[in-house]
Design a protein around this motif. Sequence first.
Motif, mmCIF file in Angstrom:
data_model
loop_
_atom_site.group_PDB
_atom_site.id
_atom_site.type_symbol
_atom_site.label_atom_id
_atom_site.label_comp_id
_atom_site.label_asym_id
_atom_site.label_seq_id
_atom_site.Cartn_x
_atom_site.Cartn_y
_atom_site.Cartn_z
ATOM 1 N N ALA A 38 -1.244 9.362 -4.374
ATOM 2 C CA ALA A 38 0.107 9.019 -4.849
ATOM 3 C C ALA A 38 0.997 8.636 -3.670
ATOM 4 C CB ALA A 38 0.713 10.208 -5.585
ATOM 5 N N ASP A 39 1.750 7.552 -3.826
ATOM 6 C CA ASP A 39 2.758 7.203 -2.813
ATOM 7 C C ASP A 39 4.045 7.968 -3.093
ATOM 8 O OD1 ASP A 39 1.295 5.049 -1.409
ATOM 9 O OD2 ASP A 39 1.309 4.168 -3.411
ATOM 10 N N ILE A 40 4.320 8.172 -4.387
ATOM 11 C CA ILE A 40 5.520 8.911 -4.795
ATOM 12 C C ILE A 40 5.118 9.894 -5.884
ATOM 13 C CG2 ILE A 40 7.767 8.720 -5.951
ATOM 14 C CD1 ILE A 40 7.948 5.855 -4.796
ATOM 15 N N VAL A 41 5.584 11.129 -5.773
ATOM 16 C CA VAL A 41 5.391 12.106 -6.854
ATOM 17 C C VAL A 41 6.734 12.277 -7.552
ATOM 18 C CG1 VAL A 41 4.828 14.500 -7.425
ATOM 19 C CG2 VAL A 41 3.528 13.307 -5.655
ATOM 20 N N LEU A 42 6.759 11.943 -8.840
ATOM 21 C CA LEU A 42 7.982 12.084 -9.640
ATOM 22 C C LEU A 42 7.878 13.366 -10.459
ATOM 23 C CD1 LEU A 42 10.615 11.208 -11.007
ATOM 24 C CD2 LEU A 42 9.276 9.693 -12.473
ATOM 25 N N LEU A 43 8.684 14.347 -10.082
ATOM 26 C CA LEU A 43 8.697 15.623 -10.813
ATOM 27 C C LEU A 43 9.572 15.478 -12.051
ATOM 28 C CD1 LEU A 43 9.474 18.431 -8.185
ATOM 29 C CD2 LEU A 43 7.280 17.922 -9.264
ATOM 30 N N VAL A 44 9.061 15.871 -13.194
ATOM 31 C CA VAL A 44 9.895 15.938 -14.394
ATOM 32 C C VAL A 44 10.237 17.414 -14.586
ATOM 33 C CG1 VAL A 44 10.104 15.364 -16.822
ATOM 34 C CG2 VAL A 44 8.623 14.000 -15.351
ATOM 35 N N VAL A 45 11.508 17.736 -14.321
ATOM 36 C CA VAL A 45 11.923 19.136 -14.344
ATOM 37 C C VAL A 45 12.551 19.444 -15.696
ATOM 38 C CG1 VAL A 45 13.240 20.942 -13.168
ATOM 39 C CG2 VAL A 45 12.426 18.952 -11.879
ATOM 40 N N ASP A 46 11.869 20.263 -16.469
ATOM 41 C CA ASP A 46 12.406 20.722 -17.749
ATOM 42 C C ASP A 46 13.573 21.670 -17.450
ATOM 43 O OD1 ASP A 46 12.015 20.864 -20.615
ATOM 44 O OD2 ASP A 46 11.484 22.952 -20.291
ATOM 45 N N SER A 47 14.717 21.431 -18.085
ATOM 46 C CA SER A 47 15.894 22.220 -17.720
ATOM 47 C C SER A 47 15.856 23.618 -18.346
ATOM 48 C CB SER A 47 17.177 21.484 -18.109
ATOM 49 O OG SER A 47 18.269 22.160 -17.519
ATOM 50 N N THR A 48 14.931 24.408 -17.855
ATOM 51 C CA THR A 48 14.812 25.823 -18.220
ATOM 52 C C THR A 48 14.458 26.585 -16.942
ATOM 53 O OG1 THR A 48 12.451 25.566 -18.647
ATOM 54 C CG2 THR A 48 13.922 25.344 -20.558
ATOM 55 N N ILE A 49 14.586 27.902 -16.984
ATOM 56 C CA ILE A 49 14.240 28.699 -15.794
ATOM 57 C C ILE A 49 12.761 28.540 -15.457
ATOM 58 C CG2 ILE A 49 13.962 31.102 -14.990
ATOM 59 C CD1 ILE A 49 16.780 30.003 -14.696
ATOM 60 N N SER A 50 11.904 28.572 -16.489
ATOM 61 C CA SER A 50 10.469 28.414 -16.204
ATOM 62 C C SER A 50 10.178 26.993 -15.727
ATOM 63 C CB SER A 50 9.626 28.755 -17.429
ATOM 64 O OG SER A 50 9.919 27.861 -18.478
ATOM 65 N N GLY A 51 10.921 26.008 -16.253
ATOM 66 C CA GLY A 51 10.743 24.631 -15.802
ATOM 67 C C GLY A 51 11.078 24.494 -14.323
ATOM 68 N N LEU A 52 12.157 25.158 -13.885
ATOM 69 C CA LEU A 52 12.541 25.124 -12.476
ATOM 70 C C LEU A 52 11.487 25.816 -11.611
ATOM 71 C CD1 LEU A 52 14.431 24.732 -10.076
ATOM 72 C CD2 LEU A 52 15.655 26.795 -10.777
ATOM 73 N N ARG A 53 11.088 27.015 -12.034
ATOM 74 C CA ARG A 53 10.113 27.783 -11.239
ATOM 75 C C ARG A 53 8.804 26.993 -11.084
ATOM 76 N NH1 ARG A 53 9.025 32.245 -14.581
ATOM 77 N NH2 ARG A 53 7.425 30.907 -15.406
ATOM 78 N N ASP A 54 8.303 26.447 -12.193
ATOM 79 C CA ASP A 54 7.031 25.721 -12.136
ATOM 80 C C ASP A 54 7.163 24.433 -11.325
ATOM 81 O OD1 ASP A 54 5.952 27.712 -13.663
ATOM 82 O OD2 ASP A 54 6.146 26.646 -15.561
ATOM 83 N N SER A 55 8.321 23.800 -11.413
ATOM 84 C CA SER A 55 8.527 22.564 -10.646
ATOM 85 C C SER A 55 8.560 22.844 -9.142
ATOM 86 C CB SER A 55 9.837 21.891 -11.051
ATOM 87 O OG SER A 55 9.760 21.480 -12.380
ATOM 88 N N LEU A 56 9.155 23.966 -8.767
ATOM 89 C CA LEU A 56 9.199 24.297 -7.338
ATOM 90 C C LEU A 56 7.798 24.594 -6.804
ATOM 91 C CD1 LEU A 56 12.491 26.427 -7.131
ATOM 92 C CD2 LEU A 56 12.099 24.082 -6.313
ATOM 93 N N ARG A 57 6.982 25.253 -7.621
ATOM 94 C CA ARG A 57 5.586 25.499 -7.205
ATOM 95 C C ARG A 57 4.848 24.176 -7.035
ATOM 96 N NH1 ARG A 57 3.409 28.585 -11.830
ATOM 97 N NH2 ARG A 57 1.475 28.831 -10.738
ATOM 98 N N LEU A 58 5.077 23.285 -7.974
ATOM 99 C CA LEU A 58 4.413 21.974 -7.898
ATOM 100 C C LEU A 58 4.917 21.174 -6.696
ATOM 101 C CD1 LEU A 58 2.547 19.856 -9.152
ATOM 102 C CD2 LEU A 58 4.407 19.208 -10.681
ATOM 103 N N SER A 59 6.215 21.269 -6.418
ATOM 104 C CA SER A 59 6.748 20.511 -5.277
ATOM 105 C C SER A 59 6.185 21.056 -3.963
ATOM 106 C CB SER A 59 8.279 20.544 -5.263
ATOM 107 O OG SER A 59 8.758 21.824 -4.952
ATOM 108 N N GLU A 60 5.946 22.369 -3.907
ATOM 109 C CA GLU A 60 5.322 22.940 -2.689
ATOM 110 C C GLU A 60 3.917 22.370 -2.512
ATOM 111 O OE1 GLU A 60 5.496 27.209 -2.891
ATOM 112 O OE2 GLU A 60 7.679 27.148 -3.013
#
Length: 294
Positions: free
Chosen positions: A187-209
């Motif tokens: 991937a040249d760019i990773v586009l995170l789709v962050v679901d606006s919930t607490i679990s969405g934020l937590r899981d997105s941060l793990r994925l971004s790491e």
Amino acid sequence: MTITVASGKGGAGKTSLAAALAASVGSSCIVADCDVDAANGAIALHARLRESGPYFAGPGYRIEPSLCIGCGRCMPACRFNAIRTDKTRRTYLIAEELCERCGACTDHCPVDAIQGFTKEAGRLSVSDCPLGMTLIHAELVPGEDTSGKLVNQVRRRADTINPGNAIIIVDAPPGIGCPVIASLSGADIVLLVVDSTISGLRDSLRLSELAAGMDKRIIAIINKTGLDEEIDNKIRVAMTQSSIPVMGEIPFDPLLRSVEEKDLTWIDVAGEAGLKAKAAVRAVLEYAQMQMIY
Ligand code: SF4
Ligand code: SF4
């Protein structure tokens, strides 16, 4: 240029956003649906099957009864207790659901009775979309556990048919497991789709790491905003702290959920949510274009 659309959890709107991106790019776009455990890109893009072929996983291992002399040496060699025998200890077989396909048992059989084999574990398909895009998609046979390898095959097929200047949109599986890693590679760019919930934020941060650990350029779109302003703000702050540019926010709107039934994508929806989806998609593509120039 490859943009991988990913989310830390299912139901964040990843496939719909990938379809909206693809529809905006048009015929010079190749979509790789890497969510092989729940492929629905063909539905989102209203695609028609062009060709389909078997995907073979392997090797699996089995004991050939006509060769086995019942010595039992293979049993202690298997760390996964996948080799079974009956009370007489004359018949040995490999329990397929326990076998991890390591092949260690084959080294211990004096008569080469343990043999590797390939088996059909899914299908790899190419479909045509009404707006001219090509869709590569695959389905794993339920119970098969080689989704990372199948994702690699989907990615490779997309690269093979790319004339060189196409934008490849990869719809990654949810989570941070092996198939996701396979989807992020290249991937040249990773586009995170962050679901606006607490679990969405937590899981997105793990994925971004995970993506940051793979040296990927990460951007984000926050989806389903407006339901809880406090959570929306937490996500905005977290994205800023993680240096992840937010390309747009799409408010929750039941209209966006019904687009597939009407043969549309998010960018065709009227009203505020549709306009914001269109603006977010445009911002992503402009960002991608800048990356191609520089
Ligand atoms: S291939 Fe590995 S896991 Fe499977 S039966 Fe042989 S030793 Fe066990
Ligand atoms: S080691 Fe080979 S011959 Fe011995 S029980 Fe196992 S499969 Fe049969």
